[in-house]
Design an enzyme around this catalytic site. Structure first.
Site, mmCIF file in Angstrom:
data_model
loop_
_atom_site.group_PDB
_atom_site.id
_atom_site.type_symbol
_atom_site.label_atom_id
_atom_site.label_comp_id
_atom_site.label_asym_id
_atom_site.label_seq_id
_atom_site.Cartn_x
_atom_site.Cartn_y
_atom_site.Cartn_z
ATOM 1 N N THR A 65 0.871 -1.178 0.000
ATOM 2 C CA THR A 65 0.000 0.000 0.000
ATOM 3 C C THR A 65 0.901 1.219 0.000
ATOM 4 O O THR A 65 1.662 1.423 0.960
ATOM 5 C CB THR A 65 -0.889 0.024 1.253
ATOM 6 O OG1 THR A 65 -1.646 -1.179 1.293
ATOM 7 C CG2 THR A 65 -1.847 1.209 1.210
ATOM 8 N N LYS B 279 -7.839 1.426 -3.201
ATOM 9 C CA LYS B 279 -7.517 1.008 -1.834
ATOM 10 C C LYS B 279 -7.660 2.189 -0.858
ATOM 11 O O LYS B 279 -8.240 2.076 0.225
ATOM 12 C CB LYS B 279 -6.082 0.466 -1.816
ATOM 13 C CG LYS B 279 -5.451 0.326 -0.463
ATOM 14 C CD LYS B 279 -5.576 -1.046 0.103
ATOM 15 C CE LYS B 279 -5.088 -1.091 1.537
ATOM 16 N NZ LYS B 279 -5.224 -2.363 2.171
ATOM 17 N N LYS C 127 -1.858 4.925 8.578
ATOM 18 C CA LYS C 127 -1.045 5.006 7.351
ATOM 19 C C LYS C 127 -1.953 5.217 6.130
ATOM 20 O O LYS C 127 -1.711 6.096 5.306
ATOM 21 C CB LYS C 127 -0.233 3.706 7.181
ATOM 22 C CG LYS C 127 0.490 3.628 5.831
ATOM 23 C CD LYS C 127 1.105 2.273 5.537
ATOM 24 C CE LYS C 127 1.610 2.242 4.094
ATOM 25 N NZ LYS C 127 2.194 0.974 3.703
HETATM 26 P P1 NAD Z 1 6.205 -5.790 7.135
HETATM 27 O O1 NAD Z 1 6.892 -4.624 7.729
HETATM 28 O O2 NAD Z 1 5.911 -6.984 7.963
HETATM 29 O O3 NAD Z 1 6.986 -6.293 5.814
HETATM 30 C C1 NAD Z 1 7.721 -5.458 4.964
HETATM 31 C C2 NAD Z 1 9.022 -6.175 4.650
HETATM 32 O O4 NAD Z 1 9.764 -5.416 3.685
HETATM 33 C C3 NAD Z 1 9.924 -6.332 5.879
HETATM 34 O O5 NAD Z 1 10.206 -7.719 6.086
HETATM 35 C C4 NAD Z 1 11.180 -5.546 5.521
HETATM 36 O O6 NAD Z 1 12.380 -6.108 6.028
HETATM 37 C C5 NAD Z 1 11.134 -5.583 4.012
HETATM 38 N N1 NAD Z 1 11.906 -4.535 3.352
HETATM 39 C C6 NAD Z 1 12.006 -3.233 3.705
HETATM 40 N N2 NAD Z 1 12.817 -2.583 2.846
HETATM 41 C C7 NAD Z 1 13.228 -3.494 1.936
HETATM 42 C C8 NAD Z 1 14.080 -3.430 0.793
HETATM 43 N N3 NAD Z 1 14.663 -2.299 0.424
HETATM 44 N N4 NAD Z 1 14.289 -4.573 0.092
HETATM 45 C C9 NAD Z 1 13.707 -5.738 0.477
HETATM 46 N N5 NAD Z 1 12.902 -5.851 1.535
HETATM 47 C C10 NAD Z 1 12.659 -4.752 2.251
HETATM 48 O O7 NAD Z 1 4.827 -5.197 6.532
HETATM 49 P P2 NAD Z 1 3.533 -6.029 6.068
HETATM 50 O O8 NAD Z 1 2.547 -6.065 7.182
HETATM 51 O O9 NAD Z 1 3.964 -7.287 5.406
HETATM 52 O O10 NAD Z 1 2.924 -5.010 4.986
HETATM 53 C C11 NAD Z 1 3.498 -4.894 3.694
HETATM 54 C C12 NAD Z 1 2.636 -3.936 2.886
HETATM 55 O O11 NAD Z 1 1.303 -4.445 2.830
HETATM 56 C C13 NAD Z 1 2.536 -2.529 3.478
HETATM 57 O O12 NAD Z 1 2.576 -1.599 2.432
HETATM 58 C C14 NAD Z 1 1.184 -2.536 4.188
HETATM 59 O O13 NAD Z 1 0.608 -1.254 4.263
HETATM 60 C C15 NAD Z 1 0.388 -3.458 3.279
HETATM 61 N N6 NAD Z 1 -0.736 -4.145 3.940
HETATM 62 C C16 NAD Z 1 -0.559 -4.742 5.155
HETATM 63 C C17 NAD Z 1 -1.630 -5.383 5.747
HETATM 64 C C18 NAD Z 1 -1.462 -6.070 7.099
HETATM 65 O O14 NAD Z 1 -2.492 -6.429 7.695
HETATM 66 N N7 NAD Z 1 -0.264 -6.281 7.581
HETATM 67 C C19 NAD Z 1 -2.879 -5.417 5.117
HETATM 68 C C20 NAD Z 1 -3.014 -4.848 3.864
HETATM 69 C C21 NAD Z 1 -1.936 -4.191 3.281
#
Ligand code: NAD
Length: 304
Positions: free
Chosen positions: A102, A177, A252
């Site tokens: 997102t 979204k 966010k």
């Molecule tokens: P998270 O923080 O658990 O995962 C993000 C991952 O990206 C981390 O493991 C981090 O180490 C990695 N990362 C950061 N910079 C990086 C780079 N340069 N190269 C490679 N990896 C890198 O977050 P999440 O909960 O998995 O969410 C991911 C996305 O999905 C976000 O944008 C969030 O808004 C969206 N989202 C999350 C949810 C939820 O319920 N968690 C629901 C819908 C949407």
């Protein structure tokens, strides 16, 4: 070849080479489901995460090289821009960069422009459904980008999710979204305000739920995700407001909606009010609680 737990890719659905970048709470189970369905998945995360069935790469470009589809699942738009600039030059012509994070609409469009300049397809495909949906392969994808890229990635959406809606050109998935989650944030606050007022008026929560859930105030926030414990269907309120969908993630998305509203010149006064309320809530104890715990916050804010 459909959802999590199904067998390997059938002959009709060719196994694809997939680079998966960002193996966090959402990305790890999504990548695992693709691998379980028979695709050849190579993953990279700066945190050095390892995921069942996913071959680890030493860098993002290494994960992207030779892939048919590169999927990113990253924290925000700034990181997406950095990762896109790294991986696009490593991608083969005709491959598709599919960002499921997102992020703000501008970053989604910037990633798509980088891809287009290199002869690579691009989709912005944010999800709804949370970590449960990611693990169970039941996410909903809201997708922006060209038709050919959507058609190519659709079999992968069908594994990771139960629905993929092609919303329009680059940025349209993020737009959908952001609008949906702005409505959700506002409607959750409205339902919490209704319960808070009902409490103060001496109306039982059971009566409040029974009336509103079958009246013109009904909406997802009360009917499916009731913020009051003990009434309605089981929800995070019944589990001490453990997320669910955390208040800081709602904040966010609300901030992204306000960034988009400013850029587009759209009046969203309720979205602005919801953003301010979640901002204060997250700063003052709401961090790590489900977003429906706004009900507790309103009770605290009430007089006497
Ligand atoms: P998270 O923080 O658990 O995962 C993000 C991952 O990206 C981390 O493991 C981090 O180490 C990695 N990362 C950061 N910079 C990086 C780079 N340069 N190269 C490679 N990896 C890198 O977050 P999440 O909960 O998995 O969410 C991911 C996305 O999905 C976000 O944008 C969030 O808004 C969206 N989202 C999350 C949810 C939820 O319920 N968690 C629901 C819908 C949407």
């Amino acid at each position: 070849m459909k959802t999590a737990g199904r067998g390997p890719a059938s002959r009709e659905d060719r196994a694809m080479k997939i680079g998966f970048i960002g193996l966090g709470n959402m990305g790890a189970p999504m990548a695992a489901n693709l691998a379980k369905a028979g695709h050849e998945v190579t993953g990279f995360d700066v945190a050095g995460v390892s995921v069942d069935g996913v071959a680890p790469a030493g860098s993002a470009p290494e994960a992207a090289s030779g892939a048919d589809v590169v999927i990113t699942m990253l924290p925000n738009g700034d990181i997406l821009r950095v990762v896109a600039a790294e991986v696009v030059p490593a991608m083969q012509a005709g491959a598709v960069l599919c960002d499921c994070s997102t992020v703000d609409v501008e970053s989604a469009q910037a990633a798509a422009a980088m891809a287009a300049a290199a002869g690579v397809g691009a989709l912005d495909a944010p999800v709804s459904g949370g970590t449960g949906g990611a693990a169970g392969g039941t996410l909903t994808f809201m997708v922006g980008g060209d038709e050919a890229s959507f058609a190519k990635v659709k079999p992968l959406f069908d594994i990771m999710g139960q629905k993929a809606v092609h919303c329009g050109a680059a940025g349209a998935g993020q737009s959908a979204k952001i609008c949906n989650n702005m409505i959700l944030g506002i409607s959750m606050i409205a339902v919490c305000e209704g319960f808070n007022l009902a409490d103060r008026l001496g109306l039982s929560r059971e009566a409040m739920f029974d009336v509103v859930s079958t009246s013109s105030g009904s909406c997802w926030s009360i009917n499916t995700y009731c913020p009051a414990p003990g009434v309605g269907p089981t929800s995070p309120a019944d589990n001490d407001y453990k997320p669910g969908f955390a208040a800081e993630l709602m904040l966010k998305d609300l901030k992204l909606s306000q960034q988009a509203a400013d850029a587009a010149g759209a009046a969203t006064p309720m979205g602005a009010a919801a953003t301010a309320l979640y901002d204060a809530f997250v700063a003052e104890g709401g961090q790590g609680k489900d977003f429906s715990a706004m009900l507790l916050r309103l009770a605290e804010m009430s007089k006497g």
